[in-house]
Design an enzyme around this catalytic site. Structure first.
Site, PDB file in Angstrom:
ATOM      1  N   ARG A 177      17.333  -2.204 -50.841  1.00 11.56           N
ATOM      2  CA  ARG A 177      16.061  -2.577 -50.211  1.00 11.56           C
ATOM      3  C   ARG A 177      16.001  -4.086 -49.983  1.00 11.56           C
ATOM      4  O   ARG A 177      15.458  -4.547 -48.965  1.00 11.56           O
ATOM      5  CB  ARG A 177      14.880  -2.101 -51.063  1.00 11.56           C
ATOM      6  N   LYS A 224       9.962  -6.169 -48.382  1.00  7.09           N
ATOM      7  CA  LYS A 224       9.295  -6.791 -49.529  1.00  7.09           C
ATOM      8  C   LYS A 224       9.330  -8.306 -49.342  1.00  7.09           C
ATOM      9  O   LYS A 224      10.135  -9.018 -49.939  1.00  7.09           O
ATOM     10  CB  LYS A 224       9.981  -6.348 -50.836  1.00  7.09           C
ATOM     11  N   GLU A 257      -1.071   2.335 -48.140  1.00 10.88           N
ATOM     12  CA  GLU A 257      -0.704   2.145 -49.554  1.00 10.88           C
ATOM     13  C   GLU A 257      -1.648   1.146 -50.207  1.00 10.88           C
ATOM     14  O   GLU A 257      -2.481   0.535 -49.537  1.00 10.88           O
ATOM     15  CB  GLU A 257       0.740   1.700 -49.686  1.00 10.88           C
TER      16      GLU A 257
HETATM   17  N1  PLP Z   1       4.245  -1.032 -52.316  1.00  8.98           N
HETATM   18  C1  PLP Z   1       4.121  -2.343 -52.526  1.00  8.98           C
HETATM   19  C2  PLP Z   1       3.348  -3.135 -51.552  1.00  8.98           C
HETATM   20  C3  PLP Z   1       4.742  -2.924 -53.637  1.00  8.98           C
HETATM   21  O1  PLP Z   1       4.633  -4.235 -53.872  1.00  8.98           O
HETATM   22  C4  PLP Z   1       5.473  -2.138 -54.521  1.00  8.98           C
HETATM   23  C5  PLP Z   1       6.168  -2.731 -55.659  1.00  8.98           C
HETATM   24  O2  PLP Z   1       7.328  -2.968 -55.654  1.00  8.98           O
HETATM   25  C6  PLP Z   1       5.552  -0.768 -54.266  1.00  8.98           C
HETATM   26  C7  PLP Z   1       4.930  -0.255 -53.155  1.00  8.98           C
HETATM   27  C8  PLP Z   1       6.326   0.110 -55.161  1.00  8.98           C
HETATM   28  O3  PLP Z   1       7.700   0.018 -54.962  1.00  8.98           O
HETATM   29  P1  PLP Z   1       8.700   0.304 -56.135  1.00  8.98           P
HETATM   30  O4  PLP Z   1       8.374   1.662 -56.643  1.00  8.98           O
HETATM   31  O5  PLP Z   1      10.024   0.260 -55.519  1.00  8.98           O
HETATM   32  O6  PLP Z   1       8.485  -0.732 -57.164  1.00  8.98           O
HETATM   33  C1  COI Z   2       6.628  -4.267 -58.487  1.00  9.10           C
HETATM   34  O1  COI Z   2       6.051  -3.215 -58.764  1.00  9.10           O
HETATM   35  O2  COI Z   2       7.743  -4.543 -58.971  1.00  9.10           O
HETATM   36  C2  COI Z   2       6.047  -5.230 -57.569  1.00  9.10           C
HETATM   37  O3  COI Z   2       6.769  -6.046 -57.069  1.00  9.10           O
HETATM   38  C3  COI Z   2       4.616  -5.223 -57.299  1.00  9.10           C
HETATM   39  C4  COI Z   2       4.023  -6.554 -57.546  1.00  9.10           C
HETATM   40  C5  COI Z   2       2.803  -6.708 -56.754  1.00  9.10           C
HETATM   41  C6  COI Z   2       3.800  -6.765 -58.998  1.00  9.10           C
END
Ligand code: PLP
Ligand code: COI
Length: 343
Positions: free
Chosen positions: A82, A185, A221
């Site tokens: 990612r 991200k 989201e």
């Molecule tokens: N959506 C956003 C905007 C996020 O910052 C995060 C955190 O990483 C997620 C979703 C969840 O992604 P992940 O499950 O890969 O941490």
């Molecule tokens: C995560 O869940 O790792 C993120 O980057 C979300 C962040 C807003 C704390």
């Protein structure tokens, strides 16, 4: 801080200084040697492209001390992929998957004394970030980049851990544009969401829930996490071009299938919230945080999802299975965890 003074079971999701971070610089067309650093600061040229034109991307992943004493890093390959996607999206230098994984392992080993003990509910959070460091005044991608990973022990993202919290929809804000950077991200997405999040918090909600920025008809989201709901035993999660593909959501979908549930990834109209029995935010930081009520300021409707205020049965099962895999309490049948040997 001496780690015997850390109250592991009561950590919040905040930065704590650890011993080392690891760094690597891309210069002259190649990544250099991995550097181990005890300095928390970064010295930058004042015209660095990250400071002006937003060339900044990051990741978040966790390492856990398991029931068997082993340290498990969750789905590091997915975070690495990612991050490459984020880099390509805003013209930054992609970090080789192998380098990403090697640096994650190194920062965990170097900060092993900060890995929270099993049974505390806490974990070691890794925050990889990449920035454009070349001086740029004209709008152009940099050719020099700095990649850093730091580690910090964390507890639950939302106070109280696995308990329901309420979220709010504010239609005056978007976190991303329809064809913008929502799927990446990048730091800018979070800056974009800050007003909505601040308004949500000021009104007693844990987070803002964003709608699709094009039509404002469908759920997208939350500020820091993906969204899913349970409708008549089916796991339903939004399909949208402007949300971050969450690795936790991907994992929960697989766990839901493993539990015999149907999974639907499709546009979810806001009004459908009246028909769901459970809802949650999911992400590395948020894990799987159940939602109580959802307030929509556009219609002034409050969807009372968890009627008794408690996490629902499916959300609880999904959460427990995910945690059990991360903590080595059940077999890791999908090979999601990388065991870091010797610590
Ligand atoms: N959506 C956003 C905007 C996020 O910052 C995060 C955190 O990483 C997620 C979703 C969840 O992604 P992940 O499950 O890969 O941490
Ligand atoms: C995560 O869940 O790792 C993120 O980057 C979300 C962040 C807003 C704390």
């Amino acid at each position: 801080m001496a780690n015997e003074t850390i109250d592991w079971s009561n950590l919040s999701f905040s930065y704590m200084k650890t011993d080392y971070n690891v760094r690597c610089t891309f210069r002259d067309g190649k990544w250099g040697e991995i550097e181990v650093c005890s300095d928390e600061n970064v010295t930058l040229h004042m015209a660095a492209s990250c400071l002006h034109y937003g060339q900044e991307i990051f990741e978040g992943l966790k390492a856990f001390r398991g029931k068997d004493g082993k340290v498990r890093l969750f789905r590091v390959d997915e975070n690495a992929k990612r991050m490459q996607n984020s880099a390509n999206g805003i013209m930054m230098e992609p970090i080789p998957v192998e380098l990403f994984e090697q640096m994650c392992k190194k920062v965990i080993e170097l900060n092993a004394r900060f890995i929270p003990p099993y049974g505390t509910g806490s974990s070691l959070y890794l925050r990889p970030l990449e920035i454009g460091i070349e001086p740029r005044v004209g709008v152009n991608p940099a050719t020099e980049y700095l990649f850093i990973i730091f580690a910090t022990p964390v507890g639950p993202y939302f106070k109280g851990g696995f308990q329901t919290t309420d979220v709010a929809i504010y239609r005056e804000f978007d976190r991303a544009a329809p064809l913008g950077t929502g799927r990446l991200k990048v730091g800018g997405n979070y800056a974009c969401g800050m007003r909505a999040t601040a308004k949500a918090k000021a009104n007693g909600y844990s987070a803002a829930l964003f709608l699709d920025p094009k039509e404002k008809k469908y759920l997208d989201e939350c500020g820091p996490a993906n969204f899913f709901c349970i409708k008549d035993g089916v796991y339903v999660t939004p399909k949208s071009g402007s949300i971050l593909p969450s690795i936790t959501n991907m994992s929960l979908q697989q766990i839901a299938r493993d539990l015999g549930m149907e999974v639907q990834c499709r546009p979810v109209p806001v009004e459908e919230l009246a028909e769901v029995q459970e809802a949650a935010e999911c992400g590395t930081a948020a894990v799987c945080s159940p939602i109580g009520k959802i307030y929509d300021d556009g219609t002034d409707i409050t969807y009372n999802i968890a009627k008794d205020g408690k996490p629902g049965p499916w959300t609880t099962k999904l959460y427990n299975r995910l945690r059990a895999i991360q903590l080595g309490e059940v077999e890791d049948t999908h090979n999601w965890c990388t065991i870091i040997e010797g610590i």
